[in-house]
Design a protein around this motif. Structure first.
Motif, short mmCIF file in Angstrom:
data_model
loop_
_atom_site.label_atom_id
_atom_site.label_comp_id
_atom_site.label_asym_id
_atom_site.label_seq_id
_atom_site.Cartn_x
_atom_site.Cartn_y
_atom_site.Cartn_z
N LEU A 131 7.31 -26.29 12.16
CA LEU A 131 7.61 -25.64 13.43
C LEU A 131 9.03 -26.03 13.83
O LEU A 131 9.45 -27.17 13.55
N SER A 132 9.72 -25.11 14.46
CA SER A 132 11.09 -25.40 14.89
C SER A 132 11.20 -25.23 16.40
O SER A 132 10.83 -24.18 16.93
N LEU A 133 11.69 -26.24 17.06
CA LEU A 133 11.92 -26.18 18.51
C LEU A 133 13.41 -26.01 18.78
O LEU A 133 14.25 -26.53 18.04
N SER A 134 13.72 -25.30 19.85
CA SER A 134 15.10 -25.15 20.28
C SER A 134 15.22 -25.51 21.75
O SER A 134 14.28 -25.34 22.51
N CYS A 135 16.39 -25.97 22.12
CA CYS A 135 16.67 -26.32 23.51
C CYS A 135 18.02 -25.71 23.85
O CYS A 135 19.02 -25.99 23.18
N GLN A 167 13.69 -29.46 13.85
CA GLN A 167 12.88 -28.92 12.76
C GLN A 167 11.79 -29.93 12.43
O GLN A 167 12.08 -31.08 12.08
N MET A 168 10.55 -29.49 12.52
CA MET A 168 9.41 -30.39 12.30
C MET A 168 8.63 -29.91 11.08
O MET A 168 8.10 -28.80 11.07
N ASN A 169 8.58 -30.74 10.06
CA ASN A 169 7.87 -30.41 8.83
C ASN A 169 6.68 -31.34 8.65
O ASN A 169 6.63 -32.42 9.22
#
Length: 125
Positions: A18-22, A82-84
């Motif tokens: 999952l990818s987080l953005s701020c 980026q969360m793997n």
């Protein structure tokens, strides 16, 4: 005006990515270090990752080292996570944070001045 806005949270299976953005409302909110923290129900807020102003230095919490990657794009005022290989224990509300002035530290919540409202990440087994 909310200084920082997170996006990209959601529900995934263990092992997924999952990818987080701020994104910052104004450039001044991203002039210095930025970071990600998370808070699970009943637990204290936990440091996840931090990045220096230029992106030269990055720091990670022990529980995410080797799985998560923080990066930033100064031109677009964004910081990404980026969360793997996500695990059920990664389930939490994830918060973006930034510094108003320069501070050498990036790994504790009291070193940050601005916060987003958080985005939920849920990982099921």
């Amino acid at each position: 005006q909310v200084p920082l806005v997170e996006s990209g949270g959601g529900s995934v299976q263990a092992g997924d990515s999952l990818s987080l953005s701020c994104t910052a409302a104004e450039r001044s909110f991203t002039d210095y270090g930025m970071g990600w923290f998370r808070q699970a129900p009943g637990k204290e807020r936990e440091f996840v990752a931090g990045i220096s102003r230029t992106g030269q230095f990055t720091y990670y919490g022990d529980s995410v080292k080797g799985r998560f990657t923080i990066s930033r794009v100064i031109a677009t005022k964004t910081v990404n996570l980026q969360m793997n290989d996500l695990k059920p224990e990664d389930t939490a509300i994830y918060y973006c944070a930034s510094q108003r002035v320069y501070r050498s530290g990036l790994t504790t919540s009291n070193e940050y001045d601005y916060w987003g409202q958080g985005t939920q990440v849920t990982v099921s087994s």
